[in-house]
Design a protein around this motif. Structure first.
Motif, PDB file in Angstrom:
ATOM      1  N   CYS A 148      45.838  35.115  39.839  1.00 40.02           N
ATOM      2  CA  CYS A 148      46.465  34.870  38.534  1.00 40.02           C
ATOM      3  C   CYS A 148      47.912  35.335  38.562  1.00 40.02           C
ATOM      4  CB  CYS A 148      45.679  35.531  37.404  1.00 40.02           C
ATOM      5  SG  CYS A 148      45.624  37.324  37.505  1.00 40.02           S
ATOM      6  N   GLN A 149      48.228  36.270  39.466  1.00 31.65           N
ATOM      7  CA  GLN A 149      49.586  36.803  39.561  1.00 31.65           C
ATOM      8  C   GLN A 149      50.439  35.969  40.524  1.00 31.65           C
ATOM      9  OE1 GLN A 149      50.506  38.784  42.484  1.00 31.65           O
ATOM     10  NE2 GLN A 149      52.468  39.539  41.768  1.00 31.65           N
ATOM     11  N   GLY A 150      49.774  35.174  41.361  1.00 34.98           N
ATOM     12  CA  GLY A 150      50.497  34.342  42.319  1.00 34.98           C
ATOM     13  C   GLY A 150      49.532  34.040  43.453  1.00 34.98           C
ATOM     14  N   PRO A 151      49.784  32.948  44.213  1.00 31.04           N
ATOM     15  CA  PRO A 151      48.850  32.598  45.284  1.00 31.04           C
ATOM     16  C   PRO A 151      48.730  33.726  46.302  1.00 31.04           C
ATOM     17  CG  PRO A 151      50.461  30.853  44.926  1.00 31.04           C
ATOM     18  CD  PRO A 151      50.916  32.020  44.123  1.00 31.04           C
ATOM     19  N   LYS A 152      47.523  34.015  46.689  1.00 29.23           N
ATOM     20  CA  LYS A 152      47.348  34.987  47.773  1.00 29.23           C
ATOM     21  C   LYS A 152      46.022  34.738  48.473  1.00 29.23           C
ATOM     22  CE  LYS A 152      48.336  38.447  45.049  1.00 29.23           C
ATOM     23  NZ  LYS A 152      48.573  37.744  43.754  1.00 29.23           N
ATOM     24  N   ASP A 153      45.900  35.286  49.678  1.00 27.78           N
ATOM     25  CA  ASP A 153      44.675  35.066  50.439  1.00 27.78           C
ATOM     26  C   ASP A 153      43.632  36.126  50.067  1.00 27.78           C
ATOM     27  OD1 ASP A 153      45.525  37.329  51.716  1.00 27.78           O
ATOM     28  OD2 ASP A 153      46.375  36.263  53.431  1.00 27.78           O
ATOM     29  N   ILE A 154      42.488  36.050  50.723  1.00 29.31           N
ATOM     30  CA  ILE A 154      41.388  36.932  50.330  1.00 29.31           C
ATOM     31  C   ILE A 154      41.707  38.419  50.574  1.00 29.31           C
ATOM     32  CG2 ILE A 154      38.944  37.478  50.726  1.00 29.31           C
ATOM     33  CD1 ILE A 154      38.611  34.402  51.293  1.00 29.31           C
ATOM     34  N   PRO A 155      42.219  38.784  51.750  1.00 30.57           N
ATOM     35  CA  PRO A 155      42.496  40.217  51.953  1.00 30.57           C
ATOM     36  C   PRO A 155      43.446  40.779  50.890  1.00 30.57           C
ATOM     37  CG  PRO A 155      42.766  39.011  54.020  1.00 30.57           C
ATOM     38  CD  PRO A 155      42.512  37.997  52.962  1.00 30.57           C
ATOM     39  N   ASP A 156      44.511  40.046  50.576  1.00 28.83           N
ATOM     40  CA  ASP A 156      45.455  40.521  49.574  1.00 28.83           C
ATOM     41  C   ASP A 156      44.804  40.591  48.193  1.00 28.83           C
ATOM     42  OD1 ASP A 156      47.259  40.649  51.558  1.00 28.83           O
ATOM     43  OD2 ASP A 156      48.696  39.210  50.711  1.00 28.83           O
ATOM     44  N   THR A 157      43.967  39.601  47.908  1.00 30.31           N
ATOM     45  CA  THR A 157      43.293  39.562  46.619  1.00 30.31           C
ATOM     46  C   THR A 157      42.382  40.774  46.455  1.00 30.31           C
ATOM     47  OG1 THR A 157      43.364  37.161  46.486  1.00 30.31           O
ATOM     48  CG2 THR A 157      41.635  38.251  45.234  1.00 30.31           C
ATOM     49  N   VAL A 158      41.621  41.051  47.511  1.00 26.17           N
ATOM     50  CA  VAL A 158      40.701  42.184  47.431  1.00 26.17           C
ATOM     51  C   VAL A 158      41.490  43.491  47.298  1.00 26.17           C
ATOM     52  CG1 VAL A 158      38.956  43.478  48.712  1.00 26.17           C
ATOM     53  CG2 VAL A 158      38.850  40.985  48.622  1.00 26.17           C
ATOM     54  N   ALA A 159      42.565  43.608  48.070  1.00 26.31           N
ATOM     55  CA  ALA A 159      43.376  44.821  47.986  1.00 26.31           C
ATOM     56  C   ALA A 159      43.931  44.998  46.580  1.00 26.31           C
ATOM     57  CB  ALA A 159      44.516  44.754  49.003  1.00 26.31           C
ATOM     58  N   GLN A 160      44.393  43.892  46.012  1.00 23.24           N
ATOM     59  CA  GLN A 160      44.976  43.974  44.684  1.00 23.24           C
ATOM     60  C   GLN A 160      43.913  44.292  43.633  1.00 23.24           C
ATOM     61  OE1 GLN A 160      46.608  40.574  42.793  1.00 23.24           O
ATOM     62  NE2 GLN A 160      48.545  41.600  42.350  1.00 23.24           N
ATOM     63  N   ALA A 161      42.718  43.743  43.835  1.00 19.80           N
ATOM     64  CA  ALA A 161      41.631  44.013  42.897  1.00 19.80           C
ATOM     65  C   ALA A 161      41.277  45.495  42.915  1.00 19.80           C
ATOM     66  CB  ALA A 161      40.406  43.181  43.260  1.00 19.80           C
ATOM     67  N   MET A 162      41.253  46.062  44.116  1.00 18.58           N
ATOM     68  CA  MET A 162      40.965  47.489  44.223  1.00 18.58           C
ATOM     69  C   MET A 162      42.083  48.295  43.570  1.00 18.58           C
ATOM     70  SD  MET A 162      39.428  47.717  48.039  1.00 18.58           S
ATOM     71  CE  MET A 162      37.748  47.234  48.428  1.00 18.58           C
ATOM     72  N   ALA A 163      43.316  47.842  43.772  1.00 20.96           N
ATOM     73  CA  ALA A 163      44.448  48.543  43.170  1.00 20.96           C
ATOM     74  C   ALA A 163      44.359  48.496  41.645  1.00 20.96           C
ATOM     75  CB  ALA A 163      45.755  47.926  43.645  1.00 20.96           C
ATOM     76  N   ALA A 164      44.037  47.330  41.121  1.00 23.38           N
ATOM     77  CA  ALA A 164      43.929  47.186  39.671  1.00 23.38           C
ATOM     78  C   ALA A 164      42.830  48.092  39.135  1.00 23.38           C
ATOM     79  CB  ALA A 164      43.654  45.730  39.299  1.00 23.38           C
ATOM     80  N   ALA A 165      41.697  48.115  39.872  1.00 20.01           N
ATOM     81  CA  ALA A 165      40.605  48.982  39.437  1.00 20.01           C
ATOM     82  C   ALA A 165      41.050  50.437  39.499  1.00 20.01           C
ATOM     83  CB  ALA A 165      39.381  48.755  40.319  1.00 20.01           C
ATOM     84  N   GLY A 166      41.820  50.774  40.546  1.00 21.11           N
ATOM     85  CA  GLY A 166      42.324  52.138  40.664  1.00 21.11           C
ATOM     86  C   GLY A 166      43.191  52.516  39.483  1.00 21.11           C
ATOM     87  N   GLN A 167      44.085  51.603  39.099  1.00 22.17           N
ATOM     88  CA  GLN A 167      44.962  51.857  37.953  1.00 22.17           C
ATOM     89  C   GLN A 167      44.151  51.997  36.667  1.00 22.17           C
ATOM     90  OE1 GLN A 167      48.819  51.787  37.800  1.00 22.17           O
ATOM     91  NE2 GLN A 167      47.987  52.768  39.618  1.00 22.17           N
ATOM     92  N   ALA A 168      43.184  51.103  36.506  1.00 25.03           N
ATOM     93  CA  ALA A 168      42.380  51.120  35.279  1.00 25.03           C
ATOM     94  C   ALA A 168      41.550  52.401  35.199  1.00 25.03           C
ATOM     95  CB  ALA A 168      41.473  49.895  35.227  1.00 25.03           C
TER      96      ALA A 168
END
Lengths: 141, 656, 359
Positions: free
Chosen positions: B548-568
């Motif tokens: 939703c933030q911009g095209p990315k592959d699976i590894p980046d997506t998973v990393a970002q998802a973990m980061a978002a969860a970390g922030q939340a």
């Protein structure tokens, strides 16, 4: 006189879109005329008509208002309120000889650094053509 | 009027070589020292460094400063830093103002004289306004210890699991009948070629069974309001017509349903499904849904109900109605993903016209063991293709469609090339603009695929046509120019795969509007800071994960998802948040009770005190937008830090 | 319905009969009407509870020291448990409607009796001319040139939202006055007072049109001349040069509703160094400051709601034609927002409504 005219522009911009676009223009090192002075507000919807009137009476050669595109306002619809207010005050100022081009309202989104630089350049050019604010340096104002 | 005489300290930052050579910082500091109420003015190499901040702290004590101005970069960068320094010295962090002389002066002006003049004006404006600053009060409010995740693709699933593992309640909302998103459609993933199902299915199961995760599939977020720590979300649960508690997921209903030929969205139109369906065998939850548009009973009012008759669990419920669920959550993670570009509009490629032209998602299904051909790469006639063309950048890097690079297409196209070679032995011709393979083991994968004998042609395909020179050599002709050799090419092929780009998911704009986040010109959601706050949004408590933030592959997506969860979860773990100080208040002695502010407030944050006949701001709801203050003719309503005196002092100082 | 209220002593006496009827029949607990005190020829808004005092009521005299909307608002601010009948001029009704929109008062307990208005003279002109009370024009039309500028150029001289209208323009004022019921409440009053219907004088419509046409011409000439006279800031400075920031104009203005004007709040109590700085920049600065700012801001705040009553000019000690430049600017503002103040209670205030599709 005309040749050395360095207009002074007050730009009232919203924090979320146009101010951010200005930051982006900066980080991207986009050049635009140095005549613009940004006043950061949270939303164009908080722009009181007094700010516009004051800026022009105090000698600003132009007032630029920059907000989020309609639909993108961080506060839902502050930009739409601003549009209407600015329209109203613009029509009043016109009655007193302030050219309508001296007051500009533009939507510049957070990611539109180049657009920001473009609008600044364009607005400064417009003001250069209009010449100095006719009410400048009147001691009675 | 201000009874306390302002004592202002001004600090002009060199920012190394970023401000100093272009702006004459010494001159600016000297200019500042002569402004009203300025007690001390200095210039310093790096104000944001520790010694820079200490300079402020020491001056506040030594010179008894009660206001501070720092002229440096954007307040979006370092306002928090310097406010903290003020607080450390016992000064209210709100008695501080920044002048942005880097992004707005040194970086955008060639002429040193003009840049310096502008910097002076901006410093004068900050000094003029800071004299009117007042200490502001904030409160700490409890944070609701739950998270809403919008979107159940790999990003949403991972974010949900991470937050749930941290011990927080998670609501995972997905509009489709099952979680899984795009990744559930893949068979292999680049560059390792590991089996997508093998890594995805367990994640889905964990999400489905996690004691802290409540799955809300076939549901949509239709309302979101509130503020960090206390968001109120309204979820629409669309009727499934199947009772989730009773259904055992046996699948008999799907077998018996007499409506059989509904094109399957999950199979990208390559196969059919019944009216009662579960999108794919590994779906989570297993509970099917009845597609009311195609159900004989629901849509056509025919006597049917076959599914109900065969359902031993008695789970079919044709009377289900849409339900609304109101949730309170402390944080929101937006993971609405992407949509594949629809190439129908690029008629030159023949998609939708020639049956052997496929989109990349269609090819993913074709190659998938659970797909319509059970993983056989075959043409519609069941025969194995002899020659396959893969066209890169379809829609992407194209001013008429998606101006950006979709980032994943080169790599997945190479994956396709490999799979076609491996499974069919067919000749593969890849048409690319530039081959982009930045990523761990990506270049290596590119080399490997090249070594497998894939023909890579640098050039855009002009068209795909069924006008063929020799029908025996393929039903389609790819017309292209090889820009490396300058030769035109007419290539007969059996099959064409269009590597379509990524664009924001349908309805993303609606989500952005609800969440108060912005999107860039292409529709991708904008993060708070491109480098330093990549999963945060300008709205506190709302985070971004995945495409939703911009095209990315699976590894980046998973990393970002973990980061978002970390922030939340960091937010939730803190337990409380400070209320914003920059909100509106209405002076009851000045208010005339005209109620205009009530009409313009977008948050219903103003109520009317009938007894006193004045408007009152509810500070828990106010976001500080200033709609009220600009509407109030007597300025009874004013936003702290943005009141008339402060803003007009700023304008005054620039022009005086 | 329409009827002719007959009284051989003339229109004023007929109006008094009507008001007396309202009080006696408990259709109103009190009446707000322009009436004379024993001490001056100048009428003042008077709240009359006892019908005997109605003999002093002179609502049709061509003079009015106030726009009585503000007095009406004071009585209608909250439910006082009493029914009030108000005799108001069209501009006063328009202002009252604007004040209702701004939640300043309510018309729930009000019976609005509007009068077709020939206009008013400036107070001093009226007193000079009729100091003795002799030759007073009672109710009929006077020479337009005697009227104040605002009235001489007023085309909205017929009430638009009254319950009852005193149709002065229909004539016959020496024998009584025409009355029209314009709302259900007005009809009910006529029924309760057992007033029989009589078809309106056929000359009425034409009289209205003629008056409006003449005034329209004067209005256009005024606005055109004023627009020219204030076409630049320099020109406008000449117009407001003698302003002493007394703020009488906003006090007299019936739609300037703020309890505390922003110009007397902290916002405009500048720290002295700010004023010094201004003087240093320009060499000199006139005090008090913000005179132009005040007039322009007031235009920005309420020109959309200006009802054109002209009281701002009437109270200006410096003789500044405030109403003239207000009217000139308001014309444009009201056209821009397609807004006519006081026309309709349900017409939303323009700056409070907005949508994405506006230009």
């Amino acid at each position: 006189m005309e040749a050395s005219f360095e207009p002074k522009i007050i730009a009232l911009v919203c924090n979320w879109c146009t101010y951010t676009a200005a930051d982006l223009a900066g980080t991207s090192r986009l050049k635009y005329p140095a005549n613009v002075r940004l006043v950061r507000l949270m939303c164009t919807g908080m722009i009181d008509v007094k700010y516009v009137i004051k800026a022009l009476l105090d000698g600003a050669d132009g007032v630029f208002i920059g907000g989020c595109h309609p639909g993108d306002c961080h506060y839902i619809n502050g930009n739409l309120k601003a549009r209407k207010r600015i329209q109203g005050v613009g029509s009043i100022l016109e009655s007193f000889g302030f050219e309508p081009q001296r007051l500009a309202l533009r939507w510049i989104g957070a990611s539109e650094g180049p657009e920001f630089a473009h609008h600044m350049t364009e607005f400064v050019n417009t003001i250069m053509q209009l010449g100095p604010n006719p009410s400048k340096a009147r001691m009675i104002l | 009027m201000n009874k306390e005489i302002p004592r202002i300290g001004v600090y002009v930052c060199h920012c190394g070589m970023n401000i100093a050579p272009r702006v004459d910082v010494e001159q600016v500091a000297e200019f500042a020292s002569r402004l009203d109420h300025v007690v001390v003015a200095r210039d310093y190499k790096f104000m944001c460094s520790n010694p820079g901040q200490e300079l402020i702290v020491e001056d506040i004590k030594a010179h008894n400063l009660n206001r501070v101005v720092v002229a440096s970069c954007s307040p979006r960068m370092h306002e928090a830093t310097f406010r903290k320094a003020c607080r450390k010295a016992g000064l209210s962090p709100y008695n501080f103002q920044m002048a942005n002389i880097r992004e707005q002066a040194s970086w955008v002006t060639d002429d040193s004289r003009l840049a310096t003049a502008k910097a002076k004006d901006l410093v004068a404006a900050a000094v003029g306004r800071v004299a009117f600053h007042r200490p502001l009060q904030t409160r700490r409010v409890e944070v609701n210890k739950s998270v809403l995740v919008i979107g159940g693709g790999i990003a949403g699933i991972q974010a949900a699991i991470s937050a749930a593992d941290a011990g927080y309640k998670v609501y995972l909302v997905e509009r489709e009948p099952s979680i899984g998103g795009h990744m559930a459609k893949f068979d292999k993933t680049f560059p390792t070629l590991d089996c997508a199902a093998c890594i995805m299915t367990p994640k889905m199961v964990i999400a489905g069974q996690h004691e802290n995760i409540e799955l809300l599939t076939y549901s949509e977020v239709v309302g979101l309001e509130g503020f960090v720590g206390n968001y109120k979300a309204r979820i629409l649960k669309k009727p499934r017509y199947v009772d989730e508690d009773k259904c055992t997921g046996c699948g008999t209903c799907m077998e018996k349903c007499p409506t059989r030929r509904v094109p399957s969205g999950f199979e990208e139109g390559l196969a059919f499904r019944p009216a009662i369906y579960s999108p794919f065998p590994q779906a989570v939850p297993k509970t099917p849904v009845i597609d009311a548009e195609h159900c004989r009973l629901l849509a056509k009012n025919k006597r049917c109900g076959v599914c109900a008759k065969f359902c031993e669990a008695d789970a079919i419920d044709f009377d289900q109605k849409p339900q609304y669920l109101d949730l309170t959550v402390g944080a929101v993670i937006v993971a609405t993903g992407f949509a594949a570009f629809d190439p129908s509009s690029m008629v030159q490629y023949g998609y939708g016209i020639y049956p052997e032209v496929y989109t990349s998602l269609q090819f993913e299904r074709l190659n998938n063991a659970t797909g319509p051909t059970a993983g056989q790469i075959v043409m519609k006639n069941g025969q194995v293709p002899r020659k396959v063309a893969i066209i890169h950048c379809v829609g992407s890097r194209d001013r008429n469609h998606l101006p950006y690079c979709s980032r994943v297409c080169c790599m997945y196209s190479l994956k396709f090339a490999h799979l076609v070679r491996e499974k069919t032995g067919a000749e593969v011709w890849s048409f690319y603009i530039d081959m982009r393979s930045p990523g761990k083991l990506y270049e290596e994968f590119y080399n490997r695929v090249q070594a497998e004998g894939v023909h890579a042609v640098r050039g855009k395909v002009a068209m795909v046509t069924d006008i063929v020179d020799d029908p025996g050599r393929g039903s389609l002709t790819v017309v292209a120019e090889n820009t490396l050799t300058g030769r035109n090419l007419r290539l007969p092929v059996d099959m064409v795969i269009l590597s379509v780009g990524l664009q924001p998911a349908e309805g993303a704009g609606e989500v952005a509007r609800m969440a108060g986040i912005s999107a860039d010109g292409d529709g991708w959601f904008t993060e708070l800071h491109a480098k330093l706050a990549p999963v945060n949004t300008p709205t506190a408590g709302i985070f971004l994960a995945g495409c939703c933030q911009g095209p990315k592959d699976i590894p980046d997506t998973v990393a970002q998802a973990m980061a978002a969860a970390g922030q939340a979860t960091a937010l939730l773990a803190a337990g409380t948040v400070e209320t914003r100080a920059e909100i509106s208040s209405i002076d009851p002695d000045i208010c005339s009770g005209c109620k205009s502010c009530l009409q313009v407030c977008p948050y219903n944050a103003i109520y009317f005190d009938e007894g006193r006949q004045v408007a009152v701001v509810n500070d828990a709801l106010c976001q500080g937008c200033g709609s009220c203050s600009a509407t109030c003719p007597s300025s009874a309503a004013a936003v702290a830090q943005f009141n008339d005196s402060q803003v007009m002092a700023e304008i005054d100082a620039i022009l005086a | 319905m329409e009827t002719f209220l007959k009284n051989p002593k003339g229109a004023h006496e007929a109006v008094r009969d009507l008001l007396k009827g309202l009080l006696e029949n408990k259709l109103a607990d009190a009446v707000l009407v322009a009436a004379r005190t024993p001490y001056s020829q100048l009428p003042m808004p008077m709240l009359i509870a006892d019908g005997q005092h109605l003999e002093k009521a002179v609502p049709l005299l061509p003079v009015a020291p106030f726009n009585a909307a503000r007095q009406a608002e004071a009585l209608l601010r909250q439910d006082a448990g009493r029914k009030l009948a108000l005799v108001l001029r069209p501009c006063e009704i328009r202002a009252l409607v604007e004040l209702v929109k701004l939640n300043q008062c309510s018309l729930d307990q009000a019976l609005v009796i509007g009068l077709e208005c020939y206009g008013r003279m400036e107070n001093h002109d009226f007193l000079d001319k009729y100091a003795s009370g002799e030759g007073e024009p009672a109710a009929s039309r006077i020479d337009e040139q005697l009227l104040c500028t605002a009235c001489r150029t007023c085309t909205r001289c017929v009430p638009e939202t009254a319950d009852l209208t005193l149709a002065t323009f229909a004539g016959g004022l020496e024998k009584g006055i025409w009355l029209q019921a314009k709302t259900e409440a007005g009809e009910q009053v006529c029924k309760d007072l057992e007033l029989g219907h009589k078809d309106m004088d056929p000359g009425h419509r034409q009289a209205v049109e003629e008056l409006k046409a003449g005034r329209g011409q004067a209005d256009r000439e005024l606005v055109e001349a004023m627009a020219r006279a204030m076409a630049s800031m320099e020109d406008f400075q000449k117009i407001i040069a003698d302003c002493i920031n007394c703020y009488n104009c906003r006090r007299a203005c019936p739609v300037c509703y703020c309890k505390t004007c922003v110009f007397v709040t902290d916002v405009f109590q500048h720290p002295p160094e700010m004023i010094f700085r201004r003087a240093e920049k320009r060499g000199a600065v006139k005090l008090p400051t913000d005179t132009t700012m005040y007039h322009l801001t007031r235009l920005a705040h309420i020109s959309h709601a200006c009802v054109g009553c002209g009281h701002c000019t009437s109270v200006c000690p410096a003789g500044i034609p405030v109403a003239d430049f207000f009217k000139t600017v308001a014309r444009k503002t009201q056209e821009l927002f397609d807004y006519i103040p006081g026309r309709d209670l349900d017409e939303p205030i323009p700056l409070l409504v907005f949508d994405e599709n506006e230009k």
